[in-house]
Design an enzyme around this catalytic site. Sequence first.
Site, PDB file in Angstrom:
ATOM      1  N   LYS A 238      42.797  59.039  47.586  1.00 29.66           N
ATOM      2  CA  LYS A 238      41.989  58.115  48.389  1.00 29.66           C
ATOM      3  C   LYS A 238      42.521  56.694  48.235  1.00 29.66           C
ATOM      4  CE  LYS A 238      37.093  58.868  49.031  1.00 29.66           C
ATOM      5  NZ  LYS A 238      35.796  58.815  48.345  1.00 29.66           N
TER       6      LYS A 238
HETATM    7  C1  E4P Z   1      33.014  59.223  50.467  1.00 28.73           C
HETATM    8  O1  E4P Z   1      34.112  59.633  50.195  1.00 28.73           O
HETATM    9  C2  E4P Z   1      32.280  58.262  49.658  1.00 28.73           C
HETATM   10  O2  E4P Z   1      32.492  58.562  48.306  1.00 28.73           O
HETATM   11  C3  E4P Z   1      30.802  58.347  49.878  1.00 28.73           C
HETATM   12  O3  E4P Z   1      30.463  59.172  50.966  1.00 28.73           O
HETATM   13  C4  E4P Z   1      30.060  57.068  49.820  1.00 28.73           C
HETATM   14  O4  E4P Z   1      28.695  57.347  49.961  1.00 28.73           O
HETATM   15  P1  E4P Z   1      27.562  56.296  49.581  1.00 28.73           P
HETATM   16  O5  E4P Z   1      27.549  55.250  50.635  1.00 28.73           O
HETATM   17  O6  E4P Z   1      26.307  57.107  49.598  1.00 28.73           O
HETATM   18  O7  E4P Z   1      27.903  55.742  48.230  1.00 28.73           O
END
Ligand code: E4P
Length: 222
Positions: free
Chosen positions: A86
């Site tokens: 990522k």
């Molecule tokens: C995705 O890869 C992110 O880790 C995640 O969906 C973020 O979600 P949040 O906004 O609930 O922290």
Amino acid sequence: MDMILSLDTAEISEIEEAASWGVLGSVTTNPTLISKAGHANPEVAIKKISSIIDGPVSMECVSTDADGMYKEGLVYHSWAPNVLVKCPCTPAGLAATHRLSREGIKVNMTLIFSPNQAILSAKAGAWCCSPFAGRLDDISWDGLALVAEICEIFRVQEYTTKVLAASLRHPVHVMDAARVGADIATMPFKVFKMLVQHPLTDKGLEQFMADWQHLQEATAAK
Ligand code: E4P
């Protein structure tokens, strides 16, 4: 089109439970989730998760410069073949994505909040990009509208980068992600469990069990 259901967690017990249902195809993590799960050694955690799930498992870079992200990406990729690296949607993240993708390493470009950021992620060669729907909803923006717009642009432009609907907060988000054509939908375990729950299923099952029991008792009494 077959949208992958993904868990947004680093909690091993949640991943094992969801995987046992036979419908889990991916896991996404981020530094917050890894820290929340208390994993002192992320490598051990990601290797464990990758052994439970055949599909993509995302692990986020923590460097902020292109070189650092690139090097972390190489390390993450060596942990398991299904690890997605990522990278955040920043100039350095784009540069690292470009380098990693050219070497055949799959990147999930994260923290996407606009169609142009998604276009850039596709241009850089990301395997998928992650628009954060819930975080946009939090600031009175329509998060699913962004997911829909990105899906439409990628279709028109014939980009092969996949759309991972992220930051999903409730079951309607998941339905909408499927309706607008997201390739992957990632959600917390709480939301994942809500997908299967329905009061009429519980009520119907209770009735069937009671009637079956009644028949057994009536038969035994004869
Ligand atoms: C995705 O890869 C992110 O880790 C995640 O969906 C973020 O979600 P949040 O906004 O609930 O922290």
